[in-house]
Design a protein around this motif. Sequence first.
Motif, short mmCIF file in Angstrom:
data_model
loop_
_atom_site.label_atom_id
_atom_site.label_comp_id
_atom_site.label_asym_id
_atom_site.label_seq_id
_atom_site.Cartn_x
_atom_site.Cartn_y
_atom_site.Cartn_z
N ASN A 275 18.53 63.38 -26.05
CA ASN A 275 19.92 63.37 -26.51
C ASN A 275 20.50 61.95 -26.49
OD1 ASN A 275 20.19 66.33 -26.69
ND2 ASN A 275 19.99 66.24 -24.46
N VAL A 276 21.27 61.63 -27.51
CA VAL A 276 21.96 60.34 -27.56
C VAL A 276 23.12 60.37 -26.57
CG1 VAL A 276 23.33 58.76 -28.97
CG2 VAL A 276 21.28 59.85 -29.93
N ARG A 277 23.12 59.42 -25.64
CA ARG A 277 24.14 59.40 -24.59
C ARG A 277 25.12 58.25 -24.73
NH1 ARG A 277 22.22 62.43 -20.16
NH2 ARG A 277 24.11 61.76 -19.07
N GLY A 278 24.84 57.33 -25.62
CA GLY A 278 25.76 56.22 -25.83
C GLY A 278 25.22 55.28 -26.88
N ILE A 279 26.14 54.58 -27.56
CA ILE A 279 25.75 53.59 -28.57
C ILE A 279 26.61 52.35 -28.38
CG2 ILE A 279 25.50 53.08 -31.03
CD1 ILE A 279 25.25 56.06 -31.57
N HIS A 280 25.96 51.22 -28.21
CA HIS A 280 26.67 49.95 -28.01
C HIS A 280 26.53 49.09 -29.26
CE1 HIS A 280 27.33 45.80 -26.59
NE2 HIS A 280 28.11 46.34 -25.67
N THR A 281 27.64 48.69 -29.84
CA THR A 281 27.66 47.90 -31.07
C THR A 281 27.76 46.42 -30.74
OG1 THR A 281 28.75 49.71 -32.25
CG2 THR A 281 28.84 47.53 -33.27
N GLY A 282 26.88 45.61 -31.35
CA GLY A 282 26.92 44.17 -31.13
C GLY A 282 26.28 43.77 -29.82
N PHE A 283 26.38 42.47 -29.52
CA PHE A 283 25.80 41.96 -28.27
C PHE A 283 26.53 40.69 -27.89
CE2 PHE A 283 22.57 39.68 -25.74
CZ PHE A 283 22.29 40.67 -24.80
N ALA A 284 27.10 40.68 -26.69
CA ALA A 284 27.74 39.48 -26.14
C ALA A 284 26.70 38.76 -25.31
CB ALA A 284 28.96 39.87 -25.30
N GLY A 285 26.11 37.70 -25.86
CA GLY A 285 24.97 37.05 -25.25
C GLY A 285 25.33 35.99 -24.23
N PRO A 286 24.34 35.19 -23.82
CA PRO A 286 24.54 34.19 -22.77
C PRO A 286 25.64 33.18 -23.06
CG PRO A 286 22.21 34.48 -23.23
CD PRO A 286 22.94 35.24 -24.28
N GLY A 287 25.91 32.93 -24.34
CA GLY A 287 26.95 31.97 -24.69
C GLY A 287 28.35 32.43 -24.37
N THR A 288 28.51 33.72 -24.00
CA THR A 288 29.85 34.26 -23.74
C THR A 288 30.20 34.25 -22.26
OG1 THR A 288 29.09 36.56 -23.51
CG2 THR A 288 29.59 35.77 -25.73
N GLY A 289 29.30 33.75 -21.41
CA GLY A 289 29.62 33.61 -19.99
C GLY A 289 29.87 34.92 -19.29
N ARG A 290 31.10 35.10 -18.81
CA ARG A 290 31.41 36.29 -17.99
C ARG A 290 31.30 37.58 -18.79
NH1 ARG A 290 36.38 38.57 -18.48
NH2 ARG A 290 37.94 37.51 -19.76
N TYR A 291 31.49 37.52 -20.12
CA TYR A 291 31.35 38.72 -20.93
C TYR A 291 29.91 39.22 -20.90
CZ TYR A 291 35.95 37.53 -22.79
OH TYR A 291 37.29 37.23 -22.91
N PHE A 292 28.96 38.29 -20.92
CA PHE A 292 27.55 38.65 -20.81
C PHE A 292 27.27 39.27 -19.44
CE2 PHE A 292 22.99 37.02 -20.29
CZ PHE A 292 22.45 38.10 -20.96
N ALA A 293 27.85 38.69 -18.40
CA ALA A 293 27.66 39.24 -17.05
C ALA A 293 28.24 40.65 -16.96
CB ALA A 293 28.32 38.31 -16.03
N GLU A 294 29.41 40.87 -17.56
CA GLU A 294 30.03 42.19 -17.53
C GLU A 294 29.19 43.20 -18.31
OE1 GLU A 294 33.92 41.54 -19.05
OE2 GLU A 294 34.64 40.51 -17.24
N PHE A 295 28.64 42.77 -19.46
CA PHE A 295 27.79 43.66 -20.23
C PHE A 295 26.57 44.08 -19.42
CE2 PHE A 295 23.77 43.83 -22.54
CZ PHE A 295 23.95 44.99 -23.27
#
Length: 419
Positions: free
Chosen positions: A378-398
């Motif tokens: 079963n599909v339990r979630g879908i994440h759109t896009g990717f906040a990579g290493p260049g985004t700093g804390r956003y990458f850590a939160e992801f």
Amino acid sequence: MTKILKGLVTGLLLFLLLSCSREPATEKTVDHSATKKWHVTIQLPEIALPVLMHLEPDGSGAWFENAVEHVQVPDVRATDQGWILRFPAFNNTITLNRTQQGFEGQLTLVKRGYEQTMPLIAIPDKGYRFLPDPEPQADFTGRWEVGFIEKDGTVGQAVGEFDQQGSRVSGTFLTPTGDYRFLAGDAHGDTLLLSTFDGAHAFVFKAVMLEDGSLKGDFWSGTKWHQPWTAERNYEAQLPDAYTLTYLKEGYERLEFQFPDLSGQPVSLLDDKYQGKVVLVSLAGSWCPNCADEMEFLSGVYQQYRDQGLEIICLLYEHFEDFELAAAQGVALEEKHDIDFDILVAGTSDKTKAAETLPMLNQVLAFPTLIFIDRGGNVRGIHTGFAGPGTGRYFAEFKEKFTAELERLLAEDMPIAGP
């Protein structure tokens, strides 16, 4: 001097420095065998893109610098005139031909159905990116609520994160579909200048801080794209939840597909290999730097969790329909990121056509898109896009949220089949 006159002087200086692709010729001939660091200027139609290149004189290594990022060149080949730098995973190429002052050449970016070519020059590094002696009169540090203005007048939402140290500025833009990775540049007067070349994209951003503290800017990408943008400083700026943008259409609970792997053999989620496993399915393309960031991340995740029942599938959507060409790009992606999970050739990079290959999804909004499937299929979630290493804390939160969700799914028991 009035603010208007200062603005005119600053604008004229920037025009002279940025609109021309060539540095003034120097009388001294460059010793190519003793020079490793080069200041490269890639000429876009309306503006010049500067970037620092490190090239070993014997061709044993090369990389491009964007702030803290070093973009390695996987394939460096000598020619009679100089060098060819290839990025196999992106299918892009730089040619460098020796001149008395350094190099002249061309950047070629392969897009869907055509190529973009941009002339470039390289001279020995002078220790700066855009300007030799920038004198900032504005501070661009902080979080910005950004609007990229589309051709039809609609505004695309984004968040800008900038850090200014003296005149040097680094940062990125985050959008609902991904980020613009590592940007580096200068602040001069009330003007912000940022650029990046990461092997796949050639980006330049320019903005002026207005009297009310807001920004009015322009964004250029390669030879085809120019887009105005505006921004207001807002430390509470947020993007939509990336887990809400792509979802299964009503009536669907599962993902179903069958695509060939890189050797041409059909692979399906119904194969024994995936039964009773937690499966992550990534919609990606070798041409996409955000996808490359996600592949690098998922490669490590797979090594860490595969013994706990994790499988990963990359569905590859390339710029061309030819299977052999697409599979070759998949092999390059596999080698670059040390991928040990299945890569399947699923279709082309046109998002509308990509959505037709997975009709149970409401849309394919972005590459990459990551789908979480539990042990029962079963599909339990879908994440759109990717906040990579260049985004700093956003990458850590992801990573924190991703890990919590993955470990929760791995901890669940296999559902018991009904009678």
